[in-house]
Design an enzyme around this catalytic site. Structure first.
Site, PDB file in Angstrom:
ATOM      1  N   ASP A   1      42.251  30.845  43.635  1.00  0.00           N
ATOM      2  CA  ASP A   1      41.217  31.860  43.449  1.00  0.00           C
ATOM      3  C   ASP A   1      39.872  31.363  43.983  1.00  0.00           C
ATOM      4  OD1 ASP A   1      40.535  34.425  41.978  1.00  0.00           O
ATOM      5  OD2 ASP A   1      39.133  33.073  40.976  1.00  0.00           O
TER       6      ASP A   1
ATOM      7  N   GLU B   1      53.657  15.323  47.339  1.00  0.00           N
ATOM      8  CA  GLU B   1      54.346  14.374  46.461  1.00  0.00           C
ATOM      9  C   GLU B   1      55.317  15.105  45.544  1.00  0.00           C
ATOM     10  OE1 GLU B   1      50.554  11.466  46.430  1.00  0.00           O
ATOM     11  OE2 GLU B   1      51.239  12.148  44.435  1.00  0.00           O
TER      12      GLU B   1
HETATM   13  C1  GLC Z   1      38.991  36.564  42.641  1.00  0.00           C
HETATM   14  C2  GLC Z   1      39.962  37.484  41.935  1.00  0.00           C
HETATM   15  C3  GLC Z   1      39.180  38.510  41.186  1.00  0.00           C
HETATM   16  C4  GLC Z   1      38.308  37.810  40.174  1.00  0.00           C
HETATM   17  C5  GLC Z   1      37.408  36.792  40.851  1.00  0.00           C
HETATM   18  C6  GLC Z   1      36.774  35.863  39.864  1.00  0.00           C
HETATM   19  O1  GLC Z   1      38.292  37.227  43.630  1.00  0.00           O
HETATM   20  O2  GLC Z   1      40.863  38.027  42.856  1.00  0.00           O
HETATM   21  O3  GLC Z   1      40.018  39.435  40.551  1.00  0.00           O
HETATM   22  O4  GLC Z   1      37.528  38.758  39.505  1.00  0.00           O
HETATM   23  O5  GLC Z   1      38.137  35.970  41.725  1.00  0.00           O
HETATM   24  O6  GLC Z   1      37.709  34.934  39.388  1.00  0.00           O
END
Ligand code: GLC
Ligand code: MG
Length: 533
Positions: free
Chosen positions: A209, A271
């Site tokens: 993310d 790993e």
């Molecule tokens: C990413 C996710 C989104 C979230 C953001 C903060 O963009 O896809 O849904 O709100 O990160 O974590």
């Protein structure tokens, strides 16, 4: 042969990965919210669809202010979604069905309920606990002009007692999502532990993310804003829960130091086994900057948002195909394609909605599935679902709550599985799901569509079945063909692909039509794509 760069173990190179938004996929316990046992019970839907892997959005302990992207404990399952035993059972059942499991990793920020953040608040200014986050003294106002992606300032002031002015902490998203300080060695050490924890439980990969976040320019200087522009951190344009990128000064994103993190994760994943992978969510400014994340010693893939940002035009699609392949080629990474996810307006709706939107959506999908590399599908697109106009009182997206703009709830409406009325078998009994489903979805349920050979579900199944026959053998080369300004056409191995973005029917090239996204009769109608051999 086996080894680090043996493509035969790199299952992701030409995979179809299905994104499960955990809250909205399937509910097992009747609380109206999707959960892990719900996913496990519906895995046969994914096996029948013919995907290779599923990516599951965060199901870890979380107060759910950003629906799981605010993690309070990275190594546990939120009771809302089940238990660690349920996660183990899901992974085991998926593997039995030959489905790989990719889990979401949220390293840019924790929840404000993470024990680290609670300790930081309690320990006060100057403490080692605060040094895991980005706290600053700044009497009189926020330390700089940065905005939260979800609207409003990216800084919140805390209460440090009557004797001193409270410090400010940085949050590029909601105020309940404080950004970590990746320059503090405790932070990378913690995430290496998290990666190992889930690898030990058998996951096959990670979706990272906000992979372009993590490091901020060390000075935390102001963002230089174009004249007339409002301070904004890009990524999600909350007006339409759509994404927009323009070249701008971004001291908060895409800093060079972030690549050291991915080099160390690359070693850690290798790993654990040659078949472990990571895919970056990186909203960077150009194909070149995206490709930096997938250099041979970094992550394996990065989402290619250019495909979903392209207008409905043969020229726009052609530019994206050409620039994507050109950028990926020198680093040897496999390209990716995506039309929808939980942050953007569903593509059938983006393409105008109704019959035309659906025709275009199916055509864009068929085109994407023929390209070399991986395609990421978002739950419900195989049913042709549209964006839902969620009533203001039902909206829950923090970006809506911070700005009053519509937000992303409309692409997160729970799946319709069967039956004539909501909840369409989303969960047991008649409990209504956390976001209400439209009253007219009965013809769109998976059960209704499975029985209809002309349905969108049957079309996706057929496309994925045929794709399995060529995905690995058709090679990485794409030869663009010129069939006029309105038609995107290319050849990949034995396959010829045509997409008609114009208003009038186009000539079909020579060959046997293997599959078309809509009826074809000698000619290729507008808003239609076909695969020929
Ligand atoms: C990413 C996710 C989104 C979230 C953001 C903060 O963009 O896809 O849904 O709100 O990160 O974590
Ligand atoms: Mg539930």
């Amino acid at each position: 042969m086996s080894g680090l760069n043996d493509p035969s173990t790199q299952w992701w190179r030409h995979a179809v990965v299905y994104q499960v938004y955990v809250r909205s996929f399937a509910d097992s316990d009747g609380d109206g919210i999707g959960d892990l046992p719900g996913i496990t019970a519906r895995l046969p839907h994914l096996a029948d669809l013919g995907v290779d892997a599923l990516w599951i959005t965060p199901f870890y302990t979380s107060p759910q202010h950003d629906h799981g992207y605010d993690v309070a404990d990275y190594c546990d399952v939120d009771p809302l979604f089940g238990s660690l035993a349920d996660a183990d059972a899901l992974i085991a059942r998926a593997h039995e069905l030959d489905l790989r499991v990719v889990v979401d990793l949220v390293p840019n920020h924790t929840s404000s309920e993470h024990e680290w953040f609670k300790a930081a608040l309690a320990a006060g200014p100057g403490s080692p606990e605060r040094a895991r986050y980005i706290f600053r003294d700044s009497p009189g106002g926020p330390p700089n002009n940065w905005s939260s992606v979800f609207g409003g300032p990216a800084w919140t002031q805390v209460d440090d007692g009557p004797d001193r002015e409270g410090q400010w902490y940085l949050h590029l998203f909601d105020s309940t999502q404080p950004d970590l300080d990746w320059r503090n060695p405790e932070v990378p050490a913690m995430f290496e532990g998290v990666l190992r924890f889930w690898l030990d439980r058998g996951v096959d990969g990670f979706r990272v993310d906000v992979a372009h976040g993590l490091f901020k320019e060390e000075t935390l200087r102001d963002q230089v804003l174009a004249e007339g522009a409002t301070a904004s951190s890009g990524q999600v344009n909350t007006d339409h829960s759509m994404v927009s990128r323009e070249l701008k000064d971004e001291p908060m994103w895409d800093q060079p130091e972030v690549h050291d993190v991915y080099r160390s994760w690359h070693k850690l994943l290798n790993e654990a086994g040659p078949d472990k992978m990571a895919v970056a969510e990186a909203w960077t400014q150009s194909p070149e900057s995206t490709v930096a994340f997938v250099r041979p010693d970094e992550l394996d893939q990065a989402f290619n948002f250019a495909w979903l940002l392209a207008d409905w035009s043969a020229e726009a699609f052609s530019d994206v195909v050409t620039s994507t392949l050109e950028a990926a080629q020198p680093v040897g990474a496999s390209p990716t394609w995506v039309l929808s996810n939980h942050d953007v307006v569903r593509h059938v709706t983006r393409y105008g909605g109704g019959a035309q939107g659906l025709a275009r959506g199916r055509a864009a999908t068929l085109t994407m599935l023929a390209l070399p590399g991986s395609s990421y599908l978002y739950q419900g697109e195989e049913l042709g679902l549209e964006q839902v106009d969620v009533a203001p009182e039902d909206r829950q997206d923090p970006s809506y709550l911070r700005t009053g703009e519509v937000g992303r709830d409309g692409c997160r409406v729970p799946m319709p599985w069967a039956g004539d009325n909501p909840p369409y078998d989303f969960g047991p009994g008649s409990t209504q799901p956390w976001i209400p489903q439209p009253a007219d979805w009965a013809p769109l349920t998976a059960a209704a569509q499975a029985a209809d050979p002309d349905s969108t579900l049957s079309f996706y199944r057929e496309a994925l079945r045929i794709r399995r026959g060529f995905a690995w053998s058709a090679g990485d080369e794409v030869e663009m063909l010129d069939l006029g300004a309105d038609v995107l056409a290319f050849r990949r191995g034995p396959l010829t692909v045509v997409l008609n973005c114009g208003d009038a029917a186009a000539e079909l090239p020579q060959g046997e039509v293997l599959l078309a996204s809509g009826p074809v009769d000698g000619k290729l109608p507008a808003d239609t794509a076909a695969w020929l051999r």
